[in-house]
Scaffold this motif. Structure first.
Motif, short mmCIF file in Angstrom:
data_model
loop_
_atom_site.label_atom_id
_atom_site.label_comp_id
_atom_site.label_asym_id
_atom_site.label_seq_id
_atom_site.Cartn_x
_atom_site.Cartn_y
_atom_site.Cartn_z
N ILE A 74 0.84 -1.20 0.00
CA ILE A 74 0.00 0.00 0.00
C ILE A 74 0.87 1.25 0.00
CG2 ILE A 74 -1.62 1.37 1.40
CD1 ILE A 74 -2.95 -1.32 2.18
N MET A 75 1.95 1.25 0.77
CA MET A 75 2.84 2.42 0.84
C MET A 75 3.55 2.65 -0.49
SD MET A 75 2.36 3.80 3.69
CE MET A 75 1.39 3.28 5.09
N VAL A 76 3.99 1.58 -1.13
CA VAL A 76 4.64 1.72 -2.44
C VAL A 76 3.65 2.30 -3.44
CG1 VAL A 76 5.63 0.45 -4.40
CG2 VAL A 76 6.39 -0.06 -2.07
N ASN A 77 2.44 1.74 -3.49
CA ASN A 77 1.43 2.25 -4.41
C ASN A 77 1.05 3.69 -4.09
OD1 ASN A 77 1.25 -0.04 -6.04
ND2 ASN A 77 -0.19 -1.01 -4.65
N SER A 78 0.96 4.03 -2.82
CA SER A 78 0.65 5.41 -2.42
C SER A 78 1.78 6.34 -2.84
CB SER A 78 0.43 5.50 -0.90
OG SER A 78 -0.71 4.76 -0.53
N SER A 79 3.01 5.90 -2.71
CA SER A 79 4.16 6.70 -3.13
C SER A 79 4.13 6.95 -4.63
CB SER A 79 5.47 6.00 -2.76
OG SER A 79 5.60 5.86 -1.37
N GLN A 129 15.88 6.05 -10.06
CA GLN A 129 15.71 5.78 -8.63
C GLN A 129 14.40 5.02 -8.40
OE1 GLN A 129 15.91 9.31 -6.14
NE2 GLN A 129 14.57 8.39 -4.65
N THR A 130 13.33 5.46 -9.05
CA THR A 130 12.03 4.83 -8.87
C THR A 130 12.05 3.38 -9.34
OG1 THR A 130 10.95 6.98 -9.14
CG2 THR A 130 9.57 5.02 -9.41
N ILE A 131 12.57 3.15 -10.54
CA ILE A 131 12.66 1.79 -11.07
C ILE A 131 13.56 0.92 -10.20
CG2 ILE A 131 13.70 0.44 -12.96
CD1 ILE A 131 10.93 1.28 -13.67
N SER A 141 8.61 -7.48 -10.19
CA SER A 141 9.10 -7.90 -11.51
C SER A 141 9.04 -6.69 -12.45
CB SER A 141 8.22 -9.02 -12.06
OG SER A 141 6.93 -8.52 -12.39
N HIS A 142 9.69 -6.82 -13.60
CA HIS A 142 9.64 -5.74 -14.58
C HIS A 142 8.20 -5.54 -15.08
CE1 HIS A 142 13.85 -4.74 -14.90
NE2 HIS A 142 14.13 -6.03 -14.86
N ALA A 143 7.47 -6.63 -15.22
CA ALA A 143 6.07 -6.53 -15.66
C ALA A 143 5.24 -5.75 -14.64
CB ALA A 143 5.48 -7.91 -15.90
N GLU A 144 5.44 -6.04 -13.36
CA GLU A 144 4.70 -5.33 -12.31
C GLU A 144 5.09 -3.86 -12.27
OE1 GLU A 144 4.02 -8.73 -8.88
OE2 GLU A 144 6.05 -7.96 -9.20
N ALA A 145 6.39 -3.58 -12.33
CA ALA A 145 6.86 -2.19 -12.30
C ALA A 145 6.33 -1.42 -13.50
CB ALA A 145 8.38 -2.13 -12.26
N ALA A 146 6.35 -2.06 -14.66
CA ALA A 146 5.85 -1.41 -15.88
C ALA A 146 4.38 -1.06 -15.74
CB ALA A 146 6.08 -2.32 -17.09
N MET A 148 2.71 -0.61 -12.92
CA MET A 148 2.54 0.40 -11.87
C MET A 148 2.87 1.80 -12.39
SD MET A 148 4.34 -1.72 -8.83
CE MET A 148 3.68 -1.13 -7.29
N LEU A 149 3.84 1.88 -13.30
CA LEU A 149 4.30 3.19 -13.79
C LEU A 149 3.73 3.53 -15.17
CD1 LEU A 149 8.01 2.88 -12.66
CD2 LEU A 149 6.24 4.34 -11.65
N ASN A 150 2.92 2.63 -15.72
CA ASN A 150 2.31 2.85 -17.03
C ASN A 150 3.38 3.04 -18.11
OD1 ASN A 150 0.06 2.92 -18.68
ND2 ASN A 150 -0.09 5.15 -18.57
N ILE A 151 4.36 2.15 -18.10
CA ILE A 151 5.41 2.14 -19.11
C ILE A 151 5.52 0.72 -19.66
CG2 ILE A 151 6.72 4.05 -18.08
CD1 ILE A 151 8.60 1.98 -16.81
N SER A 152 6.30 0.54 -20.71
CA SER A 152 6.47 -0.80 -21.25
C SER A 152 7.44 -1.60 -20.38
CB SER A 152 7.00 -0.73 -22.69
OG SER A 152 8.36 -0.34 -22.70
N GLU A 153 7.35 -2.90 -20.51
CA GLU A 153 8.26 -3.76 -19.76
C GLU A 153 9.69 -3.54 -20.24
OE1 GLU A 153 8.78 -8.50 -18.74
OE2 GLU A 153 6.81 -7.77 -19.36
N GLN A 154 9.88 -3.31 -21.54
CA GLN A 154 11.22 -3.04 -22.09
C GLN A 154 11.79 -1.76 -21.49
OE1 GLN A 154 13.35 -4.83 -23.74
NE2 GLN A 154 14.84 -3.18 -23.74
N THR A 155 10.96 -0.74 -21.33
CA THR A 155 11.42 0.51 -20.71
C THR A 155 11.84 0.26 -19.27
OG1 THR A 155 10.01 1.84 -22.14
CG2 THR A 155 10.75 2.88 -20.11
N SER A 156 11.07 -0.55 -18.57
CA SER A 156 11.43 -0.91 -17.20
C SER A 156 12.79 -1.59 -17.17
CB SER A 156 10.36 -1.82 -16.59
OG SER A 156 10.77 -2.30 -15.33
#
Length: 185
Positions: A74-79, A129-131, A141-146, A148-156
């Protein structure tokens, strides 16, 4: 009071139980929030927003896993929500789509304390820093981070690779000058 009893009391909106839960996790979660924000005041704001979500949704905690891990998510998502909503972060949170060569897996021959590593991570450009925090520290995972940040997995992947390469370079540069690290081991 055990965790399940504490959760039950929090579901009933008992202020004393909420305070107890907050006291048990606030310091750790403030550290999580601080990793994603640029200053302690923003981190404290995110912490408060996060705990409002915790108390609002605690009935959804299903005891499949540790309560601390659920609160951390929850804290990560809130951040992430916070940095997406505030323009001062939007200017810095830029992700570039690039192709990189594989980063060397060689580790520098230096031992640093955790605080030194945290300081180096905070020196990274904000997107890196965020990634790095999401993948390297939190374990997403890269898929989860992508997602969460609305970016592609390749960008992650590319941003993480660049962040990692930058950290390795910083460590190697500073390791040749141990006086730069007061906590050099």
């Amino acid at each position: 009071m055990n965790i399940q009893a504490l959760i039950t009391e929090c579901i009933k909106n008992k202020r004393s139980a909420q305070q107890q839960l907050y006291n048990a996790y606030a310091d750790t979660m403030l550290t999580v929030c601080y990793r994603y924000t640029r200053n302690i005041h923003d981190a404290e704001d995110v912490l408060q927003i996060g705990f409002v979500k915790v108390f609002k949704n605690i009935a959804q905690f299903n005891n499949q896993g540790e309560l601390g891990a659920w609160i951390r998510r929850i804290m990560v998502n809130s951040s992430l929500d916070y940095i997406k909503k505030h323009s001062r972060y939007n200017k810095e949170l830029v992700f570039e789509e690039i192709n990189l060569h594989q980063v060397s897996t060689d580790n520098p021959d230096v031992k640093l304390l955790a605080q030194d590593i945290i300081e180096l991570i905070r020196e990274l450009p904000f997107g890196y820093q965020t990634i790095f925090n999401l993948i390297g520290v939190e374990g997403y995972s890269h898929a989860e981070a992508a997602q969460m940040l609305n970016i592609s997995e390749q960008t992650s992947r590319s941003q993480y690779s660049r962040a990692r390469a930058s950290l390795i370079k910083q460590i190697q540069q500073r390791s040749s000058k141990p006086e730069n690290f007061k906590n050099y081991v």
